[in-house]
Motif scaffolding. Structure first.
Motif, PDB file in Angstrom:
ATOM      1  N   LEU A   1      31.662  31.431  32.647  1.00 59.53           N
ATOM      2  CA  LEU A   1      31.661  32.865  32.377  1.00 59.53           C
ATOM      3  C   LEU A   1      32.537  33.606  33.386  1.00 59.53           C
ATOM      4  CD1 LEU A   1      27.876  33.533  31.607  1.00 59.53           C
ATOM      5  CD2 LEU A   1      29.733  33.076  29.986  1.00 59.53           C
ATOM      6  N   ALA A   2      32.435  33.206  34.641  1.00 63.67           N
ATOM      7  CA  ALA A   2      33.245  33.842  35.683  1.00 63.67           C
ATOM      8  C   ALA A   2      34.729  33.606  35.437  1.00 63.67           C
ATOM      9  CB  ALA A   2      32.843  33.316  37.058  1.00 63.67           C
ATOM     10  N   LEU A   3      35.084  32.396  35.024  1.00 60.50           N
ATOM     11  CA  LEU A   3      36.486  32.084  34.751  1.00 60.50           C
ATOM     12  C   LEU A   3      37.005  32.907  33.573  1.00 60.50           C
ATOM     13  CD1 LEU A   3      38.993  30.420  35.345  1.00 60.50           C
ATOM     14  CD2 LEU A   3      38.066  28.600  33.884  1.00 60.50           C
ATOM     15  N   LEU A   4      36.188  33.052  32.535  1.00 64.93           N
ATOM     16  CA  LEU A   4      36.593  33.846  31.380  1.00 64.93           C
ATOM     17  C   LEU A   4      36.867  35.290  31.785  1.00 64.93           C
ATOM     18  CD1 LEU A   4      34.214  32.683  28.480  1.00 64.93           C
ATOM     19  CD2 LEU A   4      36.407  31.749  29.172  1.00 64.93           C
ATOM     20  N   TYR A   5      35.949  35.856  32.570  1.00 62.74           N
ATOM     21  CA  TYR A   5      36.122  37.260  32.934  1.00 62.74           C
ATOM     22  C   TYR A   5      37.250  37.436  33.947  1.00 62.74           C
ATOM     23  CZ  TYR A   5      35.014  42.119  33.646  1.00 62.74           C
ATOM     24  OH  TYR A   5      35.099  43.494  33.705  1.00 62.74           O
ATOM     25  N   LEU A   6      37.439  36.470  34.817  1.00 63.50           N
ATOM     26  CA  LEU A   6      38.573  36.537  35.734  1.00 63.50           C
ATOM     27  C   LEU A   6      39.875  36.643  34.957  1.00 63.50           C
ATOM     28  CD1 LEU A   6      39.130  34.429  38.927  1.00 63.50           C
ATOM     29  CD2 LEU A   6      40.965  34.661  37.276  1.00 63.50           C
ATOM     30  N   LEU A   7      40.029  35.799  33.934  1.00 64.36           N
ATOM     31  CA  LEU A   7      41.255  35.834  33.131  1.00 64.36           C
ATOM     32  C   LEU A   7      41.368  37.128  32.346  1.00 64.36           C
ATOM     33  CD1 LEU A   7      41.269  32.140  31.884  1.00 64.36           C
ATOM     34  CD2 LEU A   7      42.852  33.177  33.515  1.00 64.36           C
TER      35      LEU A   7
ATOM     36  N   LEU B   1      34.668  40.479  25.067  1.00 65.40           N
ATOM     37  CA  LEU B   1      34.341  39.559  26.153  1.00 65.40           C
ATOM     38  C   LEU B   1      33.292  40.108  27.114  1.00 65.40           C
ATOM     39  CD1 LEU B   1      35.038  36.718  27.311  1.00 65.40           C
ATOM     40  CD2 LEU B   1      36.111  38.009  29.131  1.00 65.40           C
ATOM     41  N   TYR B   2      33.582  41.230  27.762  1.00 68.07           N
ATOM     42  CA  TYR B   2      32.626  41.677  28.785  1.00 68.07           C
ATOM     43  C   TYR B   2      31.258  42.037  28.209  1.00 68.07           C
ATOM     44  CZ  TYR B   2      30.263  43.801  32.622  1.00 68.07           C
ATOM     45  OH  TYR B   2      29.315  44.077  33.568  1.00 68.07           O
ATOM     46  N   PRO B   3      31.172  42.888  27.173  1.00 65.62           N
ATOM     47  CA  PRO B   3      29.829  43.155  26.639  1.00 65.62           C
ATOM     48  C   PRO B   3      29.174  41.901  26.072  1.00 65.62           C
ATOM     49  CG  PRO B   3      31.507  44.068  25.197  1.00 65.62           C
ATOM     50  CD  PRO B   3      32.200  43.655  26.457  1.00 65.62           C
ATOM     51  N   GLY B   4      29.988  40.981  25.533  1.00 63.93           N
ATOM     52  CA  GLY B   4      29.443  39.738  25.004  1.00 63.93           C
ATOM     53  C   GLY B   4      28.848  38.869  26.088  1.00 63.93           C
ATOM     54  N   VAL B   5      29.551  38.728  27.195  1.00 61.60           N
ATOM     55  CA  VAL B   5      29.050  37.904  28.296  1.00 61.60           C
ATOM     56  C   VAL B   5      27.845  38.571  28.964  1.00 61.60           C
ATOM     57  CG1 VAL B   5      29.618  36.977  30.564  1.00 61.60           C
ATOM     58  CG2 VAL B   5      31.254  36.761  28.702  1.00 61.60           C
TER      59      VAL B   5
ATOM     60  N   PHE C   1      30.818  38.955  37.395  1.00 62.04           N
ATOM     61  CA  PHE C   1      31.657  40.148  37.528  1.00 62.04           C
ATOM     62  C   PHE C   1      32.500  40.102  38.793  1.00 62.04           C
ATOM     63  CE2 PHE C   1      32.420  44.479  39.047  1.00 62.04           C
ATOM     64  CZ  PHE C   1      33.169  44.950  37.977  1.00 62.04           C
ATOM     65  N   SER C   2      31.985  39.448  39.832  1.00 64.59           N
ATOM     66  CA  SER C   2      32.774  39.359  41.060  1.00 64.59           C
ATOM     67  C   SER C   2      34.073  38.586  40.813  1.00 64.59           C
ATOM     68  CB  SER C   2      31.972  38.695  42.181  1.00 64.59           C
ATOM     69  OG  SER C   2      31.636  37.356  41.841  1.00 64.59           O
ATOM     70  N   ALA C   3      34.102  37.852  39.695  1.00 63.98           N
ATOM     71  CA  ALA C   3      35.355  37.206  39.314  1.00 63.98           C
ATOM     72  C   ALA C   3      36.441  38.242  39.075  1.00 63.98           C
ATOM     73  CB  ALA C   3      35.161  36.369  38.048  1.00 63.98           C
ATOM     74  N   ALA C   4      36.030  39.453  38.631  1.00 64.68           N
ATOM     75  CA  ALA C   4      37.015  40.522  38.463  1.00 64.68           C
ATOM     76  C   ALA C   4      37.594  40.929  39.804  1.00 64.68           C
ATOM     77  CB  ALA C   4      36.363  41.729  37.797  1.00 64.68           C
ATOM     78  N   SER C   5      36.733  40.930  40.818  1.00 66.87           N
ATOM     79  CA  SER C   5      37.200  41.251  42.155  1.00 66.87           C
ATOM     80  C   SER C   5      38.164  40.186  42.663  1.00 66.87           C
ATOM     81  CB  SER C   5      36.015  41.379  43.105  1.00 66.87           C
ATOM     82  OG  SER C   5      36.438  41.757  44.385  1.00 66.87           O
ATOM     83  N   VAL C   6      37.795  38.924  42.442  1.00 66.46           N
ATOM     84  CA  VAL C   6      38.693  37.827  42.824  1.00 66.46           C
ATOM     85  C   VAL C   6      39.993  37.924  42.037  1.00 66.46           C
ATOM     86  CG1 VAL C   6      38.968  35.324  42.869  1.00 66.46           C
ATOM     87  CG2 VAL C   6      36.778  36.353  43.469  1.00 66.46           C
ATOM     88  N   ALA C   7      39.890  38.346  40.762  1.00 63.21           N
ATOM     89  CA  ALA C   7      41.089  38.503  39.945  1.00 63.21           C
ATOM     90  C   ALA C   7      42.025  39.535  40.551  1.00 63.21           C
ATOM     91  CB  ALA C   7      40.711  38.915  38.518  1.00 63.21           C
ATOM     92  N   GLY C   8      41.417  40.600  41.143  1.00 62.83           N
ATOM     93  CA  GLY C   8      42.257  41.599  41.786  1.00 62.83           C
ATOM     94  C   GLY C   8      43.055  41.003  42.929  1.00 62.83           C
ATOM     95  N   ALA C   9      42.403  40.157  43.730  1.00 62.36           N
ATOM     96  CA  ALA C   9      43.105  39.499  44.832  1.00 62.36           C
ATOM     97  C   ALA C   9      44.093  38.473  44.301  1.00 62.36           C
ATOM     98  CB  ALA C   9      42.088  38.828  45.753  1.00 62.36           C
ATOM     99  N   PHE C  10      43.637  37.692  43.321  1.00 66.07           N
ATOM    100  CA  PHE C  10      44.466  36.623  42.785  1.00 66.07           C
ATOM    101  C   PHE C  10      45.693  37.175  42.069  1.00 66.07           C
ATOM    102  CE2 PHE C  10      45.292  33.412  39.383  1.00 66.07           C
ATOM    103  CZ  PHE C  10      45.712  32.384  40.210  1.00 66.07           C
ATOM    104  N   SER C  11      45.526  38.315  41.380  1.00 66.26           N
ATOM    105  CA  SER C  11      46.659  38.875  40.649  1.00 66.26           C
ATOM    106  C   SER C  11      47.777  39.288  41.598  1.00 66.26           C
ATOM    107  CB  SER C  11      46.215  40.080  39.815  1.00 66.26           C
ATOM    108  OG  SER C  11      45.775  41.135  40.656  1.00 66.26           O
ATOM    109  N   GLY C  12      47.375  39.829  42.780  1.00 67.35           N
ATOM    110  CA  GLY C  12      48.397  40.183  43.749  1.00 67.35           C
ATOM    111  C   GLY C  12      49.143  38.968  44.267  1.00 67.35           C
ATOM    112  N   LEU C  13      48.405  37.909  44.591  1.00 65.64           N
ATOM    113  CA  LEU C  13      49.042  36.679  45.068  1.00 65.64           C
ATOM    114  C   LEU C  13      49.900  36.043  43.984  1.00 65.64           C
ATOM    115  CD1 LEU C  13      46.001  35.121  46.965  1.00 65.64           C
ATOM    116  CD2 LEU C  13      48.036  36.150  48.001  1.00 65.64           C
ATOM    117  N   LEU C  14      49.359  36.029  42.749  1.00 62.63           N
ATOM    118  CA  LEU C  14      50.086  35.420  41.644  1.00 62.63           C
ATOM    119  C   LEU C  14      51.367  36.185  41.342  1.00 62.63           C
ATOM    120  CD1 LEU C  14      50.044  33.178  39.507  1.00 62.63           C
ATOM    121  CD2 LEU C  14      48.781  34.738  38.010  1.00 62.63           C
TER     122      LEU C  14
ATOM    123  N   ILE D   1      30.953  26.008  26.697  1.00 63.17           N
ATOM    124  CA  ILE D   1      30.017  27.132  26.612  1.00 63.17           C
ATOM    125  C   ILE D   1      28.794  26.706  25.808  1.00 63.17           C
ATOM    126  CG2 ILE D   1      29.637  29.448  25.669  1.00 63.17           C
ATOM    127  CD1 ILE D   1      32.464  30.152  26.373  1.00 63.17           C
ATOM    128  N   TYR D   2      27.627  26.978  26.329  1.00 64.41           N
ATOM    129  CA  TYR D   2      26.368  26.652  25.649  1.00 64.41           C
ATOM    130  C   TYR D   2      25.906  27.867  24.854  1.00 64.41           C
ATOM    131  CZ  TYR D   2      26.396  22.645  28.772  1.00 64.41           C
ATOM    132  OH  TYR D   2      26.752  21.498  29.453  1.00 64.41           O
TER     133      TYR D   2
END
Length: 539
Positions: free
Chosen positions: A72-78, A194-198, A219-232, A270-271
């Motif tokens: 779930l975290a990976l899905l929301y990160l993307l 995605l988000y309301p579904g998860v 949801f913290s994956a979104a925060s990591v996405a913010g950091a990761f997007s800058g690096l990427l 996904i289960y």
């Protein structure tokens, strides 16, 4: 012990009296509840006869966390990465005296700062590409959540993920403003579920006093996405010119392809529902389903199972529920700052005098710290069984951050102080958001009402993204005082909404405490959902 009536047969249910949270239960086994006999044998569910006396609640919760949350975290990160990467593809610009043109500070640069140049877009046009995403994103959230329940999460979530990954890849070949605008519209359609579904999916597995910690972890994956997007984005900048494509095009193409690849994996990882989870034993599945069934009424003294069957009446009730609309102001008070910072943070930092690459890297510590705080605050909130004090405190931190930004920007010449203000604000935003979503979901009963209600709350709430995408205008750079002030205004209204929600929940709970038990039948209370006198709101 008397047998509880089997009110509703469904794919999942609401909890037993004792099984609330692994954090609260120090016993190594699941305790009997009003719907079990003294030996721990279930007598009221589709798992009737299952022996749950040997179930270890902490072990089951850990198994669920390990099997559910990482994907779930990976899905929301993307999702968050794909939604916000247009901020990294934007070039810093300054309006020329003619509003129809953009005067560039230098020739077309290498790397990530080329989208506006290549497509010959103005600042207002760029803001429109951000805004239109939220129109379709909000419109399709309720239907998507209803389909999730019908079509199975393992089918629906990966399917929409393939769709938005395809749209994201095609964004890399647009040739003009109109093409980008249309692509962003379709991105909103495909990402809507995605988000309301998860968020709803988590309520199918976890009880009310366990949900925020799990919401925060994904949801913290979104925060990591913010950091990761800058690096990427910083790394992809080096690809400028490869294949004859600018660096910003590679941002869209590569991130879109990655999304499709992960989506294909998600079909198999996904289960769907606790009843069919192969990683749980049959007694564990029975325990999970049983404890979910009765959680809303466990403090009333009369255990009532949640309604699981579909009726359009439940959807209509969601659209007319007072708490959703008051909760929207709370949501906007958090999400306006969330989207404002996620879409414009690299540009704001660049305007403070830092180079583009430094600006991208300076976003990383902000987002990483915010992710850690989101999980920590959620853990304490679940342990206390309270939502409003933590949401209110985090929103106050957001206010402090924006006040610092406004003061420092007005003074001028102190970019480090502005950066500190943004840092504080983001560290308040990310813990507050999962709390706000969890609080409203905690207080809606009936599976389909919760499904529709969460989608309305999140969907209409995300219109804040359409507003926030226009707060930070190019003409206001580098101080962006107007943008910071608007964020602060929405925040102030949101704080009032938090107080209003808690006051009303307390008032209704006290009123229901005075209602004699047995005034309504179990079936009537089940049909009433969160409006039943046996239901207690989470504060």
């Amino acid at each position: 012990m008397p047998r509880m009536p089997n009110l509703v047969k469904g794919r999942r249910g609401i909890s037993s009296e004792k099984a609330t949270s692994g954090h609260h239960d120090d016993s190594p086994v699941a305790a009997p509840s009003p719907a079990t006999d003294e030996t721990g044998i279930l007598d009221d569910t589709e798992f009737a006869g299952a022996d749950i006396s040997g179930v270890d609640p902490k072990k089951v919760l850990l198994k669920m966390d390990l099997h559910l949350i990482p994907m779930l975290a990976l899905l929301y990160l993307l999702s968050f990465l794909d939604r916000g990467n247009i901020g990294n593809a934007r070039k810093t610009l300054f309006e020329s005296p003619s509003p129809a043109k953009v005067q560039l500070t230098k020739p077309f640069p290498a790397g990530i700062e080329g989208l506006l140049d290549t497509l010959q877009m103005t600042g207002p046009q760029y803001n429109w590409t951000l805004t239109v995403f939220f129109f379709t994103y909000c419109a399709f959230e309720v239907p998507s959540n209803l389909l999730l329940k019908r079509l199975r999460p393992s089918i629906w979530l990966p399917s929409i993920m393939v769709a938005w990954g395809t749209v994201m890849t095609l964004m890399g070949i647009v040739q003009n403003f109109e093409g980008l605008l249309i692509a962003r519209l379709f991105l909103g359609v495909t990402e809507a579920g995605l988000y309301p579904g998860v968020a709803y999916y988590i309520t199918m597995w976890y009880c009310r006093t366990e949900a925020q910690f799990r919401q925060a972890m994904f949801f913290s994956a979104a925060s990591v996405a913010g950091a990761f997007s800058g690096l990427l984005a910083f790394a992809i900048a080096k690809m400028d010119g490869i294949g004859g494509l600018e660096g910003w095009r590679w941002i869209f193409i590569l991130e879109g392809i990655l999304t499709v690849v992960v989506a294909i994996i998600a079909f198999f990882t996904i289960y769907d529902f606790p009843e069919t989870a192969k990683f749980l034993t049959e007694p564990e599945r029975a325990w999970v389903v049983h404890r979910l069934r009765y959680q809303g009424s466990k403090d009333s003294g009369q255990m009532v199972a949640e309604s699981e069957h579909f009726k359009w009446r439940y959807v209509r009730e969601a659209f007319t529920d007072w708490q959703i609309y008051l909760g929207l102001w709370m949501y906007w008070g958090i999400v306006c700052p969330l989207y404002g910072t996620s879409l414009f943070l690299p540009s704001i930092i660049r305007e403070l005098g830092y180079t583009s690459s430094t600006a991208q890297l300076l976003t990383v510590p902000i987002y990483i710290t915010a992710a850690i705080l989101a999980v920590a605050v959620a853990w304490f909130s679940d342990r206390s069984g309270q939502r409003s004090p933590y949401i209110f405190s985090c929103m106050c931190a957001i206010g402090v951050g924006f006040i610092i930004c406004i003061s420092a920007s007005a003074h001028g010449g102190v970019p480090g102080v502005v950066y500190a203000g943004i840092f504080i604000a983001v560290c308040g935003i990310y813990p507050a958001f999962p709390g706000n979503v969890t609080w409203i979901s905690n207080n809606m009963a009936g599976s389909y009402k919760r499904s529709a209600g969460m989608a309305i709350h999140i969907g209409v709430g995300n219109l804040a993204g359409a507003m926030a995408s226009n707060f930070y205008r190019t003409s206001d750079s580098p101080k962006y005082i107007l943008g910071h002030s608007l964020e602060l205004a929405f925040l102030a209204v949101g704080l009032c909404a938090v107080v209003g929600l808690r006051w009303n929940y307390q008032r209704i709970n006290r009123k229901r405490d005075q209602v004699p038990l047995g005034e309504f039948s179990d079936l009537e209370n089940s049909e009433k959902g969160d409006r039943a006198p046996t239901y207690r709101y989470v504060l």
